[in-house]
Design an enzyme around this catalytic site. Structure first.
Site, PDB file in Angstrom:
ATOM      1  N   SER A  48      45.318  34.439  44.658  1.00 59.33           N
ATOM      2  CA  SER A  48      44.314  34.100  43.644  1.00 59.33           C
ATOM      3  C   SER A  48      44.906  33.841  42.263  1.00 59.33           C
ATOM      4  CB  SER A  48      43.261  35.204  43.550  1.00 59.33           C
ATOM      5  OG  SER A  48      43.804  36.366  42.965  1.00 59.33           O
ATOM      6  N   LYS A 107      43.805  39.673  37.754  1.00 60.57           N
ATOM      7  CA  LYS A 107      43.108  38.500  37.225  1.00 60.57           C
ATOM      8  C   LYS A 107      43.475  38.277  35.762  1.00 60.57           C
ATOM      9  CE  LYS A 107      40.819  38.198  41.053  1.00 60.57           C
ATOM     10  NZ  LYS A 107      41.338  37.298  42.044  1.00 60.57           N
TER      11      LYS A 107
END
Length: 174
Positions: free
Chosen positions: A26, A89
């Site tokens: 990701s 993230k």
């Protein structure tokens, strides 16, 4: 001496720095699957603010507050870091920000973000708008097609941020 060493290692990992293994894709191209990064815990320990663009490890269980017990269970010496509740993230929005996702990109408070860290220009299929509440952040992965982030799990409570990435040590191990 061994007991003191273990206690010192636990304290360093809990309050100063912690190695973390990246799982998944990701954050490509910035981080690769199985990369190792050093996470600074100082921001959480000293209760400092977070900045746009910080790469952070978060606990995605947004319905509960993280505890010291959670932090202990997450330590690499007690756990192989294969904890699906932890995600890495990038912070896109801080409390009070308006995040808009349009076809041409991500806007923060009306300004198009210059996201040079993305591998390619991403075209969003649907328009979305988010207002980041107090005490929360909005995070996204760099690999937008393959990222479980605030678009799906919601706003992240600041208490659920474990720390900020300060070094990708995998670059030195290759």
């Amino acid at each position: 001496m061994v007991v003191i060493s273990v206690i010192l290692a636990v304290l360093i990992n809990l309050f100063l720095f912690q190695p973390v293994r990246v799982e998944g894709e990701s954050m490509k191209p910035t981080l690769q699957d199985n990369d190792y990064v050093i996470l600074s815990r100082l921001g959480k320990t000293l209760n400092r603010g977070w900045n746009y663009g910080d790469i952070v490890v978060i606990d995605r269980r947004i319905d509960r507050k993280r505890s010291l017990w959670d932090d202990l269970k997450d330590l690499g010496m007690f756990n192989r870091m294969e904890n699906r509740n932890l995600l890495i993230k990038r912070i896109i929005g801080l409390p009070g920000d308006i995040i808009e996702i349009r076809r041409e990109g991500v806007y923060r408070n009306g300004e198009l973000l210059d996201e040079t860290y993305l591998a390619e220009k991403f075209v969003y299929k649907k328009e979305e708008r988010y207002v980041v509440p107090e005490g929360h952040v909005f995070v996204m992965g760099d690999n937008r097609d393959n990222s479980m982030d605030s678009r799906t799990i919601g706003y992240i409570p600041i208490d659920n941020i474990k720390g900020t990435m300060v070094l990708d040590i995998s670059k030195y191990l290759r």
